[in-house]
Structure formats: structure tokens, C-alpha cells
Design a protein around this motif. Structure first.
Motif, mmCIF file in Angstrom:
data_model
loop_
_atom_site.group_PDB
_atom_site.id
_atom_site.type_symbol
_atom_site.label_atom_id
_atom_site.label_comp_id
_atom_site.label_asym_id
_atom_site.label_seq_id
_atom_site.Cartn_x
_atom_site.Cartn_y
_atom_site.Cartn_z
ATOM 1 N N SER A 194 20.711 37.574 4.410
ATOM 2 C CA SER A 194 20.491 37.076 3.218
ATOM 3 C C SER A 194 19.839 38.076 2.245
ATOM 4 O O SER A 194 19.559 37.730 1.179
ATOM 5 C CB SER A 194 19.943 35.881 2.986
ATOM 6 N N SER A 195 19.430 39.244 2.810
ATOM 7 C CA SER A 195 18.533 40.158 1.942
ATOM 8 C C SER A 195 18.964 41.529 2.542
ATOM 9 O O SER A 195 19.187 41.656 3.668
ATOM 10 C CB SER A 195 17.170 40.000 1.919
ATOM 11 N N VAL B 70 29.536 33.972 -1.632
ATOM 12 C CA VAL B 70 28.376 34.640 -1.420
ATOM 13 C C VAL B 70 28.457 35.638 -2.865
ATOM 14 O O VAL B 70 29.380 35.857 -3.547
ATOM 15 C CB VAL B 70 28.520 35.723 -0.346
ATOM 16 N N THR C 118 18.619 40.113 -2.883
ATOM 17 C CA THR C 118 18.740 38.871 -1.992
ATOM 18 C C THR C 118 20.113 38.451 -2.334
ATOM 19 O O THR C 118 20.784 38.497 -3.576
ATOM 20 C CB THR C 118 17.828 37.883 -2.177
ATOM 21 N N SER D 43 23.063 34.841 -2.122
ATOM 22 C CA SER D 43 23.184 33.365 -1.855
ATOM 23 C C SER D 43 24.444 33.258 -1.223
ATOM 24 O O SER D 43 25.254 33.842 -0.974
ATOM 25 C CB SER D 43 23.119 32.828 -3.185
ATOM 26 N N SER E 136 26.959 32.356 2.291
ATOM 27 C CA SER E 136 27.155 33.005 3.419
ATOM 28 C C SER E 136 26.630 34.115 3.934
ATOM 29 O O SER E 136 26.815 35.160 3.320
ATOM 30 C CB SER E 136 28.491 32.708 4.150
ATOM 31 N N ALA E 137 25.766 34.324 4.853
ATOM 32 C CA ALA E 137 25.103 35.646 5.349
ATOM 33 C C ALA E 137 26.253 36.505 5.562
ATOM 34 O O ALA E 137 27.290 35.891 6.305
ATOM 35 C CB ALA E 137 23.994 35.315 6.524
#
Length: 218
Positions: free
Chosen positions: A122-123, A148, A192, A194, A196-197
């Protein structure tokens, strides 16, 4: 003296072998950096031009599902001109351009050493070595499904572009964002996400200031 950001622009391409958009450069000792992301693994752009002048590849990184790269040009034409990016085969793409004033007058000497990083989650993060007289330009790309979004740049960073699009559910799409930050011995650039990873690819490069040998205003 540190180079200063002049303007920024971006463009998203659903598919095709090229994308084109207008970017305006102004001021003295100009330079432009174009960041490119595609969902086609290993597909380096065959050319990137600004105002019909060929740009120079700084470098990039590829994976199984995507590629990200940066291109540079010192002394680009003043005013509104087209950025044109071409690929050898059709690709889903996103790209951003940032122009500078007070930058180095020679394309080969415009940038320091580019740093790359890749990961999942996520980052994103990438560290780059620079000096206090340089400004850092980073970019991060995400080959993602439609849920995403690249949300925000890290502390001390100024977002310059953030663009992507959707081809529909279940289709891998391309999103790219870029930012600048003041130079230092080591600079960390983060973003960062948002939704789904997924896999990301990041680049960062220092922009050198004018050599002081001339002021280019034409």
C-alpha cells in the motif's frame, strides 16, 4: 542556486503505440523531464520528443507486468509544444512531464544518478543521493485494477502529476504520479495507495542547477 519547477502536465492512454499532449516551457535555463509508465513488461519507448526534438533516456525498470522510465532534455523550446511518446507495440500508458528553470544547460549533465525500487503493498519508497543545490523528481507507477489509486505524496514532497485510467474490471491499468522535493545527501520519496495492494515501480533522479555558463531564453 537550485533549479525551480516551471510547469507540469500529464496524459493517459487507453491503448495504442503513441500518446501526445501539449506542455508549456518558460523562463531561463529550461529543462524538461518526462516520466512514462506502461502495463507492458520490458517495453521501452522507442522515442520521446518535445517540440520534435529527441529526448534522452535517463533509465527505468521493468517487471513481469509493467515498465517505468524517465527521459530528459535541456534547453527545450519555449512556449507550448507537444510531448510525443512512441512504443514498438500497443500499450496501456500514463505519463507526466515536469519542466524546470535554472537547470543545467547540457542534457548529458542535467541529472545525477537515478535510483529505482520495486515492491508490493500500500506504499512505495525510493531513496536517492543528491546535494542541497539539486531538486529531486520522482515518479511511481502502479499496474492496477480499477479500484487502486495513487493517493498522496510523502512528507516534504510536492505532487506534480497524478494520472491513470480504467479499461474496466479485470483489466490491468496504468497509473503514474510524480513529485519534487528539496535535495540533500539522502532523500526518501514515498507515496501511498488506496484499494487493493499490488506491484509498484518507482524512480527518483536529482536535477542539477544551471552551470552558469549561459542563460537560454530563446
Amino acid at each position: 542556486m537550485t533549479a525551480l519547477v516551471d510547469s507540469s502536465s500529464s496524459q493517459f492512454g487507453n491503448s495504442g503505440t503513441s500518446i501526445t499532449w501539449s506542455h508549456t516551457c518558460s523562463g531561463l535555463d529550461r529543462a524538461i523531464i518526462v516520466s512514462v509508465f506502461t502495463n507492458a513488461a520490458g517495453q521501452t519507448a522507442t522515442s520521446v520528443t518535445y517540440g520534435g526534438i529527441a529526448m534522452t533516456l535517463i533509465g527505468g525498470t521493468s517487471g513481469t507486468d509493467s515498465r517505468i522510465e524517465q527521459w530528459k532534455l535541456s534547453n527545450p523550446a519555449k512556449g507550448a509544444n507537444n510531448v510525443v511518446i512512441s512504443w514498438p507495440a500497443s500499450a496501456h500508458s500514463a505519463a507526466g512531464a515536469v519542466s524546470f528553470t535554472g537547470a543545467h544547460n547540457t542534457t548529458s549533465q542535467l541529472t545525477g544518478t537515478q535510483t529505482t525500487n520495486t515492491g508490493v503493498g500500500s506504499s512505495s519508497t525510493v531513496d536517492v543521493s543528491a546535494t542541497s543545490t539539486q531538486i529531486i523528481l520522482d515518479c511511481v507507477g502502479h499496474a492496477v485494477y480499477p479500484d487502486v489509486t495513487i493517493v498522496s505524496a510523502g512528507a516534504g514532497q510536492t505532487s506534480r502529476f497524478n494520472i491513470g485510467g480504467s479499461l474496466g474490471a479485470g483489466v490491468t491499468n496504468s497509473t503514474i504520479a510524480g513529485s519534487t522535493k528539496a535535495g540533500a545527501a539522502t532523500v526518501t520519496m514515498t507515496w501511498t495507495f488506496s484499494g487493493s495492494a499490488g506491484g509498484w515501480r518507482a524512480l527518483a533522479v536529482p536535477i542539477k542547477p544551471s552551470s552558469g555558463s549561459m542563460l537560454v531564453a530563446l
